[in-house]
Enzyme design. Structure first.
Site, PDB file in Angstrom:
ATOM      1  N   LYS A  53       0.837  -1.201   0.000  1.00 14.47           N
ATOM      2  CA  LYS A  53       0.000   0.000   0.000  1.00 14.47           C
ATOM      3  C   LYS A  53       0.877   1.257   0.000  1.00 14.47           C
ATOM      4  CE  LYS A  53      -3.869  -2.339   2.212  1.00 14.47           C
ATOM      5  NZ  LYS A  53      -4.616  -2.659   3.445  1.00 14.47           N
ATOM      6  N   GLN A  97      -4.530  -1.502   9.684  1.00 12.64           N
ATOM      7  CA  GLN A  97      -4.508  -2.820   9.052  1.00 12.64           C
ATOM      8  C   GLN A  97      -5.127  -3.861   9.994  1.00 12.64           C
ATOM      9  OE1 GLN A  97      -3.361  -3.396   5.841  1.00 12.64           O
ATOM     10  NE2 GLN A  97      -4.182  -5.458   6.118  1.00 12.64           N
ATOM     11  N   ASP A 120     -10.822   3.223   4.288  1.00  7.60           N
ATOM     12  CA  ASP A 120     -11.290   1.833   4.179  1.00  7.60           C
ATOM     13  C   ASP A 120     -12.824   1.778   4.116  1.00  7.60           C
ATOM     14  OD1 ASP A 120      -9.376  -0.118   3.856  1.00  7.60           O
ATOM     15  OD2 ASP A 120      -8.904  -0.284   5.995  1.00  7.60           O
TER      16      ASP A 120
END
Ligand code: NAD
Length: 289
Positions: A53, A97, A120
């Site tokens: 990422k 994460q 997200d």
């Protein structure tokens, strides 16, 4: 095979468009869009995801920072870091994460990320906005699936869609997105009866389960669009999806491979969300992507 949707190519094209918008943002704002990723603990798969990422961000001309915290980090320490990132004007997107170590309260952590920086799309405010059909930051994986279906020219309006899997990350937001696009949606899961027959009625079949080759040729209607979200290892350790690709591909109208299908889109859509978040927070109006 011409019916195979090349997720790598679609993702690369999206990343180029994102890079253009990131450059336009930087020229206007005097700084690039910025994504901050928080990683708690040493999970090897998470380390790879986080590294990828960060690298993808930099390739798109965005600032990225990875905050690595030890596995025994306290809830308070993690909250303090998130509060600092929320207060920092140069931080446009924040993602934590998952999975988190078991002693941390995931729900509280996700709720601490301001909706405007929630790239997200997991904050309850973004989840609610998505279901209400309002502007929201949308979870990257299902959004990537919609982009792949659009790329393949699959008509969603009026289509019968079956999603296998009801997770908050994939199955549920996928349902919201397909309803928004006027598909008739069924969400199946581990307790669904007659799953094969149900899937065989679908014009659009989304598999998001996590079981290697669960979906065989007899589960698929001839000509259906099949999107394989699953990431599994088969008996030989090879990366495979939830769909038996070799058996299903000759029957499907369009199909995504694993690897090279949904996976690359997830990262590209994270970059898209970051530049969207930056654009919106700066008040620059609509962003065409
Ligand atoms: P999850 O474990 O949270 O959810 C799995 C879902 O599948 C559940 O709703 C469960 O009810 C359903 N299920 C389990 N067994 C079933 C069965 N036998 N029949 C029907 N339904 C069944 O998983 P998730 O986070 O939604 O991820 C699903 C898969 O997608 C995993 O393989 C994951 O690695 C992969 N994934 C890929 C990406 C990507 O970028 N490509 C992103 C997220 C998840």
């Amino acid at each position: 095979m011409t019916n195979v949707i090349d997720g790598k190519a679609v993702a690369a094209a999206l990343r180029l468009r994102v890079a253009e918008r990131a450059a336009a943002f930087a020229a206007r704002a005097g700084r690039p869009p910025g994504l901050d990723v928080v990683l708690v603990g040493e999970d090897p798969a998470s380390q790879v995801y986080v590294r990828n990422k960060g690298r993808a961000c930099e390739e798109a001309g965005m600032r990225s920072a990875i905050h690595r915290l030890p596995a025994d980090t306290t809830q308070d320490a993690l909250s303090a870091l998130l509060d600092r990132l929320m207060a920092d004007e140069a931080v446009d997107g924040v993602l934590v994460q998952l999975p988190l170590p078991a002693h941390l309260d995931e729900r509280a952590v996700l709720a601490r990320i301001e909706p405007s920086k929630d790239v997200d799309g997991f904050h309850p405010a973004n989840v609610g906005a998505l279901w209400l059909g309002r502007e929201a930051l949308v979870p990257c994986t299902p959004w990537g699936c919609v982009r792949l279906l659009d790329h393949a020219g699959v008509k969603l309006e009026g289509a019968r869609a079956v999603i296998v899997g009801r997770s908050n990350i994939v199955g549920k937001p996928m349902a919201a997105l397909l309803i928004q696009r006027s598909a008739t949606v069924t969400v199946a899961h581990s307790r669904t009866r007659d799953l094969a027959e149900l899937c065989a009625e679908a014009d659009v079949l989304i598999a998001a389960v996590g079981r290697a080759k669960l979906v065989g040729a007899d589960w698929v209607k001839p000509g259906a669009a099949v999107i394989d979200v699953g990431i599994n290892r088969d008996a030989e350790g090879k990366l495979v999806g939830d769909v038996d690709f070799a058996a299903v591909a000759p029957k499907a109208g369009a199909i995504t491979p694993v690897p090279g299908g949904v996976g690359p889109m997830t990262i590209a859509c994270l970059l898209e969300n970051t530049v969207r978040a930056a654009w919106r927070r700066a008040g620059y109006g609509a962003l065409d992507l």
